[in-house]
Every structure is written in structure tokens, then in C-alpha cells.
Design a protein around this motif. Structure first.
Motif, mmCIF file in Angstrom:
data_model
loop_
_atom_site.group_PDB
_atom_site.id
_atom_site.type_symbol
_atom_site.label_atom_id
_atom_site.label_comp_id
_atom_site.label_asym_id
_atom_site.label_seq_id
_atom_site.Cartn_x
_atom_site.Cartn_y
_atom_site.Cartn_z
ATOM 1 N N THR A 44 0.830 -1.200 0.000
ATOM 2 C CA THR A 44 0.000 0.000 0.000
ATOM 3 C C THR A 44 0.870 1.258 0.000
ATOM 4 O O THR A 44 1.792 1.361 0.814
ATOM 5 N N PRO A 45 0.617 2.218 -0.883
ATOM 6 C CA PRO A 45 1.394 3.462 -0.875
ATOM 7 C C PRO A 45 1.397 4.097 0.516
ATOM 8 O O PRO A 45 0.339 4.270 1.137
ATOM 9 N N THR A 46 2.593 4.451 0.985
ATOM 10 C CA THR A 46 2.765 4.812 2.394
ATOM 11 C C THR A 46 3.611 6.065 2.543
ATOM 12 O O THR A 46 4.601 6.249 1.844
ATOM 13 N N ALA A 83 -0.446 4.251 -8.319
ATOM 14 C CA ALA A 83 -0.350 3.078 -9.202
ATOM 15 C C ALA A 83 1.105 2.657 -9.405
ATOM 16 O O ALA A 83 1.451 1.468 -9.303
ATOM 17 N N GLU A 84 1.971 3.630 -9.677
ATOM 18 C CA GLU A 84 3.388 3.312 -9.870
ATOM 19 C C GLU A 84 4.027 2.835 -8.573
ATOM 20 O O GLU A 84 4.862 1.915 -8.577
ATOM 21 N N LEU A 85 3.634 3.440 -7.459
ATOM 22 C CA LEU A 85 4.195 3.034 -6.173
ATOM 23 C C LEU A 85 3.808 1.601 -5.819
ATOM 24 O O LEU A 85 4.606 0.852 -5.246
ATOM 25 N N ARG A 86 2.605 1.182 -6.153
ATOM 26 C CA ARG A 86 2.203 -0.203 -5.907
ATOM 27 C C ARG A 86 3.067 -1.176 -6.700
ATOM 28 O O ARG A 86 3.445 -2.243 -6.197
ATOM 29 N N ARG A 87 3.374 -0.828 -7.923
ATOM 30 C CA ARG A 87 4.259 -1.689 -8.733
ATOM 31 C C ARG A 87 5.651 -1.756 -8.116
ATOM 32 O O ARG A 87 6.265 -2.830 -8.056
ATOM 33 N N MET A 110 12.481 0.522 0.245
ATOM 34 C CA MET A 110 11.265 0.138 -0.472
ATOM 35 C C MET A 110 10.891 1.100 -1.595
ATOM 36 O O MET A 110 9.827 0.983 -2.200
ATOM 37 N N GLY A 111 11.772 2.065 -1.885
ATOM 38 C CA GLY A 111 11.569 2.939 -3.030
ATOM 39 C C GLY A 111 10.657 4.126 -2.789
ATOM 40 O O GLY A 111 10.164 4.732 -3.742
#
Length: 411
Positions: A320-322, A367-371, A338-339
Motif C-alpha cells: 500500500t502506498p505509504t 499506481a506506480e508506487l504499488r508496482r 522500499m523505493g
């Protein structure tokens, strides 16, 4: 028939901190998978809780039951003093009964939160010194460390690390901190936090046509600064609570549902204060009893904003984006691994307006962060698998070959 090996686990386990217990759960999973014949027990802060939840025998860490209460009366002071002497014998006797003792994760080599040298640092030193004395292999596995200014605490932590038979760290900054404190870290490795070895929750919000905004998890903490901030502790806490409350109120004004998360029993007053200040049906509090519960909460959210280190771990593990309300270098290091290094905000100086801007940027790039998180979680899982193999080779040399041979025959 005598078990292959007698294994002890050690730490402030079963004491209400979900992160500590999650690290224990990960190590127990490893032991049950790779060394199912091992006899496992614990020396820990909450023995009743550990036995009830994990089904292993457990002994209380301290002889004196009021160890972590402030001692102001003469009887309490005398009890604490006597307890320090009794614990030398108790710890040594417990260590002597084991072939291996594992300290599973946790920030055992740091003082990023208020800490007295004669509390847990002293207990850890007794453990490691007893291990060296009796030939019991003590392993500090994926632990956190940080530079420590207090001289007695620094000395106890340094000698504990030196006396351990095996050390690994949950980030490179921890290893660097121990090297700076005079520990030879040439053979020490860096691996992800042990919680990344726990079973993953269901995937987060699916990609597809955009719908109405989903819930936001906000992880809060009874934050009063670090060990060097005792004089400003209340000021730091008021600033943190005020900024976090303003942020939650802004989310509610945007019509967003907010789920408040904690990671330790001591965080409950912060949740109560926010619920009282915001007073909206859109704000609710989760009742999580484990890291698995926290992961389920964060997996169901669109986004997470959290302070406690293991709230962050759970959200990132869930994909989950955090956004981190960072109170120590370990949070920054985790987000970088974790980027998501861009999405950190200082817990000591919570600016609700700036935090809201960062939050909106986080959601725009979700969306990009989930990838990115999917990729980083795969890497973390592989690295922890490597660590467990290394741990077996270092701590269980007599059983390593037998277990490998048995797995080959079963395949």
C-alpha cells in the motif's frame, strides 16, 4: 529421544509491542520449518502472552516485576537493585540450558526512544556475556542499531554486540552505527526486517477504473522524542499530536474515512485524543492484536500515513502506498529500501499543511508506487530466505547437512 538442539528466544516479547511479537513470529516460523525437532522456549517481557499465543514455554525476563515502573520509594528502589543482582544468576542459568539463543529483530542496539542503561541494555549484556561464558551461540538477527550518546548505554550495547556469535542488521545505517561505536562489522550482513518474512496479506486496492476515494490508515504513536529529548518530551509530544490531529481533520473535511492504527498498548491515549478532537463518524480505531491484523488493515486502505516503524513495515509489506512520519533514521532507511524515500515527513515537526501536500502527491503516484512495492517485496523475501540459510549454517552446523539431505530426499 533428546531434541537436536535447544533454542531460546529473548527480548521484550509479549509485552504489548506488535512489532517485537511479529519478529518473534517470523523466527518461530523459520525454526518450525527448518528445525522442527528443536526445543524452543523464551526469556521475555510477557511470558504468559508468549505461551498463550505461540505455544512455547516462557520465563519472565526480570525477577523484579516492577522493572519498567518508575521507582520513587525506598522499597521499589531496593527491589530494582536486588533484581539486577538476581537477574545475573537467572539469565546465566537460562542461557546455560540452551545451545542457541536468538534475539529476533527489534531495535535492541539503539536508543531512539527513551531508554535507561540498567533496563534492557543491561539485560542484553547479561545474555551475551552468559552466552560467551557457557559456549551458547547468541544471535542478534536483523536487529536495529543507532548511535548512542549516553556512555553507560553505549558501553553495554557495544559489549553485547561484541560478545554475540552472530549479528545481522535490518538496514545499513544500523551496521554503520555499530562500526562507529567500535564493533568489528566486517562479517555482519544487512537483511530486511524480519516482519517481511511473515505471510503476505491479500493484494491491496485493484487497479481499474477510478472510483470514490477509499479509506486512509493513519498510524499514531505515543511519541515523545528520543533518549536525548527527555527535557523537551512533552513539547515534542504536543507538537506531534497537534499536527497529526490537524491532518486527520483535513482528511475528514475532504470526506475521507480514516482508520487509526497503533503498534503498542501505550499508543491508546493518542487514539483517544484524536477521536475526541475530531469527533466524526468518518474516524474509527482499529483493534489489531498482531502484525497480521495490521497488514489486513493497511491492505484494505488506499493509502497509509504512519509513525511507528512496524506500522510502516506492515503497510509496505501489504503493498500500500505509504507516507512515513519519521521519528528515527530507521524509518528513513526503510522507506528508501522500499523505493519511497520521497515520502517522509519529520515526526518532531509535523506540519499538517505540508503533510497534506505530500499525501496528495502520494495518492497521485499510487499506481506506480504499488508496482514498485511489489518488486521490492519480492526482493525482501529472497533476501530473508538467504538470511535463514545463513543462520542455519552459523548456528546449527550439526543439523544443517542432515536437514539439507532430508529435503533432497523429500523432493
Amino acid at each position: 529421544m533428546r531434541p537436536l538442539v535447544r533454542v531460546g528466544v529473548f527480548g521484550l516479547l509479549g509485552s504489548g509491542n506488535l512489532g517485537n511479537d511479529g519478529s518473534l513470529e517470523a523466527v518461530l516460523g523459520y525454526l518450525r520449518a527448518e528445525h522442527p525437532d528443536a526445543a524452543v522456549d523464551a526469556l521475555c517481557g510477557g511470558p504468559e502472552a508468549v505461551t498463550a499465543r505461540y505455544g512455547i514455554p516462557a520465563t519472565r525476563l526480570h525477577w523484579y516485576r516492577g522493572e519498567y515502573r518508575t521507582a520513587s520509594r525506598a522499597g521499589a528502589i531496593a527491589g530494582k537493585g536486588l533484581g539486577k543482582l538476581v537477574d545475573i544468576v537467572r539469565t546465566a542459568a537460562w542461557v546455560r540450558r540452551h545451545d542457541v539463543v536468538i534475539v529476533p529483530g527489534m531495535g535492541v542496539l539503539e536508543a531512539t526512544l527513551p531508554l535507561r542503561p540498567w533496563g534492557f541494555p543491561y539485560s542484553l549484556f547479561l545474555l551475551c556475556a552468559s552466552g560467551r561464558l557457557f559456549g551458547t551461540r547468541v544471535a542478534l538477527v536483523s536487529v536495529g542499531a543507532d548511535a548512542i550518546r549516553n556512555r553507560p548505554t553505549r558501553a553495554l550495547v557495544r559489549w553485547s554486540a561484541r560478545l554475540a556469535a552472530y549479528r545481522s542488521y535490518r538496514d545499513a545505517r544500523s551496521r554503520d552505527a555499530m562500526r562507529a561505536m567500535g564493533v568489528d562489522t566486517a562479517r555482519d550482513e544487512v537483511y530486511p526486517d524480519l516482519a517481511f518474512a511473515l505471510p503476505a496479506p491479500r493484494a491491496g486496492a485493484p487497479s481499474g477504473p477510478p472510483g470514490p476515494p477509499g479509506p486512509v490508515c493513519v498510524g499514531v504513536m505515543a511519541f515523545h522524542g528520543g533518549d536525548d529529548d527527555r527535557a523537551r518530551a512533552e513539547e515534542i509530544h504536543r507538537r506531534y499530536l497537534d499536527g497529526t490531529t490537524r491532518f486527520v481533520r483535513a482528511l475528514v473535511e475532504d470526506g475521507r474515512a480514516v482508520r487509526l492504527l497503533t503498534g503498542d498498548e501505550c499508543d491508546a491515549p493518542v487514539v483517544a485524543a484524536i477521536l475526541d478532537a475530531v469527533d466524526s463518524p468518518l474516524v474509527s480505531a482499529a483493534e489489531a492484536a498482531s502484525l497480521a491484523d495490521l497488514m489486513k488493515e493497511t491492505a484494505a486502505a488506499d493509502t497509509v500515513v504512519a509513525t511507528r516503524y512496524h506500522n510502516l513495515v506492515c503497510a509496505l509489506k501489504a503493498g500500500t502506498p505509504t507516507l512515513a512520519l519519521s521519528y528515527a533514521a530507521k524509518s528513513d532507511a526503510l522507506m528508501d529500501r522500499m523505493g519511497l524515500a520521497t515520502y517522509c515527513h519529520p515526526a518532531r515537526e509535523v506540519d499538517a499543511g505540508r503533510l497534506l501536500e505530500q499525501f496528495r502527491a502520494l495518492e497521485q503516484g499510487a499506481a506506480e508506487l504499488r508496482r514498485t512495492l511489489t518488486e521490492r517485496n519480492l526482493v525482501a523475501a529472497r533476501q530473508l530466505k538467504d538470511q535463514f540459510s545463513e543462520l542455519t549454517a552459523a548456528l546449527f552446523p550439526a543439523t544443517d547437512h542432515d536437514n539439507a539431505h532430508a529435503r533432497q530426499e523429500a523432493s
